[in-house]
Design an enzyme around this catalytic site. Structure first.
Site, mmCIF file in Angstrom:
data_model
loop_
_atom_site.group_PDB
_atom_site.id
_atom_site.type_symbol
_atom_site.label_atom_id
_atom_site.label_comp_id
_atom_site.label_asym_id
_atom_site.label_seq_id
_atom_site.Cartn_x
_atom_site.Cartn_y
_atom_site.Cartn_z
ATOM 1 N N GLY A 43 0.814 -1.219 0.000
ATOM 2 C CA GLY A 43 0.000 0.000 0.000
ATOM 3 C C GLY A 43 0.844 1.263 0.000
ATOM 4 O O GLY A 43 0.567 2.212 -0.740
ATOM 5 N N CYS A 44 1.888 1.266 0.799
ATOM 6 C CA CYS A 44 2.751 2.448 0.894
ATOM 7 C C CYS A 44 3.507 2.687 -0.412
ATOM 8 O O CYS A 44 3.712 3.827 -0.820
ATOM 9 C CB CYS A 44 3.711 2.307 2.071
ATOM 10 S SG CYS A 44 2.842 2.222 3.657
ATOM 11 N N THR A 45 3.893 1.606 -1.064
ATOM 12 C CA THR A 45 4.585 1.736 -2.347
ATOM 13 C C THR A 45 3.640 2.295 -3.402
ATOM 14 O O THR A 45 4.007 3.203 -4.156
ATOM 15 C CB THR A 45 5.151 0.367 -2.789
ATOM 16 O OG1 THR A 45 6.098 -0.058 -1.803
ATOM 17 C CG2 THR A 45 5.829 0.457 -4.141
ATOM 18 N N ALA A 48 3.108 6.033 -2.692
ATOM 19 C CA ALA A 48 4.295 6.821 -3.018
ATOM 20 C C ALA A 48 4.495 6.924 -4.533
ATOM 21 O O ALA A 48 4.778 8.005 -5.055
ATOM 22 C CB ALA A 48 5.527 6.217 -2.356
#
Length: 151
Positions: A43-45, A48
């Site tokens: 999710g963070c990738t 970003a």
């Protein structure tokens, strides 16, 4: 979450290259200040990479993107290089700013209660005032939603 209409608390944190940034450095620009749990997670990738892809459109609208997590400067550097991220990631390894912005909370992971970052985004105006605050945002949609918010 902090309330809208208040002055965003100033802070100073190191970026992925070890250079300190203060929120007050960005007065005169809109700031997308987003808090995320961990580098190199799916999710963070996605979040970003989507912010990175849309960065030229944010720049056209006089807005900067600042991503904050408790990961180290070294972790941010690897994350930014691996995915060719073109914006600033800030390391809050002491969790001070994360707590200051009220995005540190109890979460349930695999049946255990743990503390962690609640994926959240603040839109801060040119005068340093919180215009909007979004909690538990969708990682993939958040960048486009924020671009829409700044008009």
């Amino acid at each position: 979450m902090l309330e809208t209409g208040i002055k965003a608390p100033d802070f100073t944190l190191p970026d992925q290259n070890g250079v300190n940034h203060s929120l007050s450095d960005y007065l005169g620009q809109k700031v997308i200040l987003y808090f995320y749990p961990k580098d190199n997670t799916s999710g963070c990738t996605k979040q970003a990479c989507n912010f990175s892809e849309l960065r030229p459109q944010f720049t056209e609208k006089n807005a900067v993107i600042l991503g904050v997590s408790k990961d180290s400067v070294a972790s941010h550097k690897k994350f930014a290089e691996k995915f060719h991220l073109n914006f600033t990631l800030l390391s809050d390894s002491e969790v001070e700013v994360i707590k200051l912005y009220d995005v540190w909370a109890k979460k349930n992971m695999y049946g255990k209660e743990v503390y962690g970052v609640v994926r959240s985004t603040y839109l801060i105006n040119e005068e340093g005032v919180i215009e909007k605050a979004f909690q538990k945002v969708n990682a993939g949609n958040n960048p486009q939603e924020m671009l829409n918010e700044i008009g």
